[in-house]
Design a protein around this motif. Structure first.
Motif, PDB file in Angstrom:
ATOM      1  N   SER A 342      -1.821  -0.286  -1.177  1.00  0.00           N
ATOM      2  CA  SER A 342      -3.030  -0.408  -0.354  1.00  0.00           C
ATOM      3  C   SER A 342      -4.283  -0.427  -1.219  1.00  0.00           C
ATOM      4  O   SER A 342      -5.254  -1.131  -0.912  1.00  0.00           O
ATOM      5  N   VAL A 343      -4.277   0.340  -2.319  1.00  0.00           N
ATOM      6  CA  VAL A 343      -5.427   0.326  -3.230  1.00  0.00           C
ATOM      7  C   VAL A 343      -5.553  -1.041  -3.897  1.00  0.00           C
ATOM      8  O   VAL A 343      -6.647  -1.630  -3.958  1.00  0.00           O
ATOM      9  N   VAL A 344      -4.430  -1.564  -4.395  1.00  0.00           N
ATOM     10  CA  VAL A 344      -4.448  -2.862  -5.069  1.00  0.00           C
ATOM     11  C   VAL A 344      -4.829  -3.971  -4.092  1.00  0.00           C
ATOM     12  O   VAL A 344      -5.656  -4.840  -4.398  1.00  0.00           O
ATOM     13  N   ALA A 345      -4.255  -3.943  -2.895  1.00  0.00           N
ATOM     14  CA  ALA A 345      -4.562  -4.973  -1.899  1.00  0.00           C
ATOM     15  C   ALA A 345      -6.019  -4.913  -1.478  1.00  0.00           C
ATOM     16  O   ALA A 345      -6.680  -5.951  -1.308  1.00  0.00           O
ATOM     17  N   GLY A 346      -6.553  -3.706  -1.312  1.00  0.00           N
ATOM     18  CA  GLY A 346      -7.954  -3.566  -0.939  1.00  0.00           C
ATOM     19  C   GLY A 346      -8.877  -4.134  -1.988  1.00  0.00           C
ATOM     20  O   GLY A 346      -9.886  -4.780  -1.674  1.00  0.00           O
ATOM     21  N   LEU A 347      -8.543  -3.922  -3.261  1.00  0.00           N
ATOM     22  CA  LEU A 347      -9.371  -4.457  -4.338  1.00  0.00           C
ATOM     23  C   LEU A 347      -9.227  -5.974  -4.421  1.00  0.00           C
ATOM     24  O   LEU A 347     -10.212  -6.687  -4.669  1.00  0.00           O
TER      25      LEU A 347
END
Length: 362
Positions: A342-347
């Motif tokens: 979720s962190v990678v996708a959000g970025l």
């Protein structure tokens, strides 16, 4: 599906908690919308040679600007700021624990690593930490803004409950590669005070990471005349580790510092009574009441805790029940991979991430 890169130094198959974390994320993130390509970095980090830094710089410069680059902190914290600046990609740093907190470092080395990691973290758009205490350390000591930090604790695989050794002398188990940070010297000193009591100790973990620490530990065991009571297994298979957990009567973790303490979670999942130090995140990984907790580097306190549990099967049983209950609430590896993804996708998409503040409850 979002494609990203996960840069990891060294051999991905290395049997440590940090590498286990990386392997699980690589294997599971695609189920949560992110497909990671593994980018292998030199294995000498956090002490790379100039040639290895040059090679790493080339990998960072040539990495696609539109793809998120996640970097394991074992390498990222040791990168010169110039390499961090040269990367055109948005960077996610994965910090298992700050490099400067590794035990056994010379004071000047620790100062240099702290400065290097603080400078590098300025250039990470997002930072994933494996425990709340590591997040707090980055906020308080490294000046990292809290809203850039997300906690993704290691997962714990379901496991059968330990059955114990069935012996009159309790089997004490500790798991982890032999290094200064693991505090096995303190454990041997604590048990040397209990030679009149019935116990045997198994230290399960690789012996080749810090040869001088291994040699000193063997000498301490010989000095105290404990060769017949302490077994050093060396590197062993996952199946052999499972057998040791199943047949243990008491789990102890004497570490000076832990970024999380995955072996504590594994011991809880199996319902083992636990003695742990309060070094780093270990104090929070196991809830109060589910373990006996002692200060790190305190052989007297550790010896007293060991004596109480060695002599009292009832205390061990009560503690085991609370440990098992706590183990049932632990996150799984899919939970870990979901948070990281979720962190990678959000970025990657510019969408807001759902942050888990280091000071917030589980």
């Amino acid at each position: 599906m979002i494609t990203a890169t996960f840069a990891i130094p060294g051999d991905l198959a290395t049997p440590t908690g940090g590498y286990r974390y990386d392997r699980e994320v690589l294997a599971r993130a695609s189920a949560h919308g992110v497909e990671f390509d593994h980018l292998a970095l030199p294995g000498s980090f956090p002490f790379p040679t100039p040639d290895e830094l040059l090679r790493t710089a080339g990998l960072f410069v040539s990495h696609p600007a539109d793809r998120v680059l996640m970097v394991d902190g074992l390498a990222y914290g040791a990168l010169p700021e110039s390499i961090c600046l040269s990367a055109k990609s948005p960077i996610v740093a994965l910090v298992h624990h700050p490099l400067a907190l590794e035990s056994g470092l010379a004071a000047e080395t620790a100062v240099r690593l702290k400065a290097s990691e603080a400078a590098a973290l300025v250039h990470a758009r997002r930072i994933i930490v494996t425990s709340r205490i590591t997040g707090r350390i980055l906020i308080e000591e490294y000046a990292v803004p809290a809203d850039r930090i997300t906690v993704a604790e290691p997962g714990t695989a379901p496991a059968p409950r330990a059955i114990g050794s069935g012996r009159s002398e309790p089997t004490i188990l500790t798991v982890g590669a032999i290094s200064a940070r693991k505090g096995y010297d303190v454990l041997v000193a604590a048990l040397a005070r209990l030679q009149g009591e019935a116990w045997r100790l198994v230290i399960a973990g690789a012996t080749d990471r810090a040869p001088e620490v291994h040699a000193a530990l063997r000498e301490a065991i010989r000095h105290h005349g404990l060769e017949a009571r302490i077994t050093l297994t060396g590197a062993i298979s996952d199946a052999e580790i499972e057998d040791l957990y199943a047949q243990a009567d008491l789990f102890v973790m004497p570490s000076r510092y832990e970024g999380y303490g995955m072996v504590l979670a594994e011991a809880m999942a199996r319902g083992l009574p636990i003695i742990t130090t309060t070094g780093g995140a270990a104090a929070e990984t196991v809830p109060d009441g589910a373990a006996v907790k002692v200060p790190p580097d305190d052989a007297l306190a550790l010896s007293a805790a060991l004596s109480r549990l060695i002599q009292s099967p009832r205390m061990r049983a009560d503690l085991a029940a609370r440990s098992f209950e706590a183990g049932r609430a632990l996150p799984g590896w899919d939970d870990t991979a979901r948070i990281v993804a979720s962190v990678v996708a959000g970025l990657a998409t510019g969408a807001p991430s759902h942050f888990h503040h280091p000071g917030s409850p589980r």
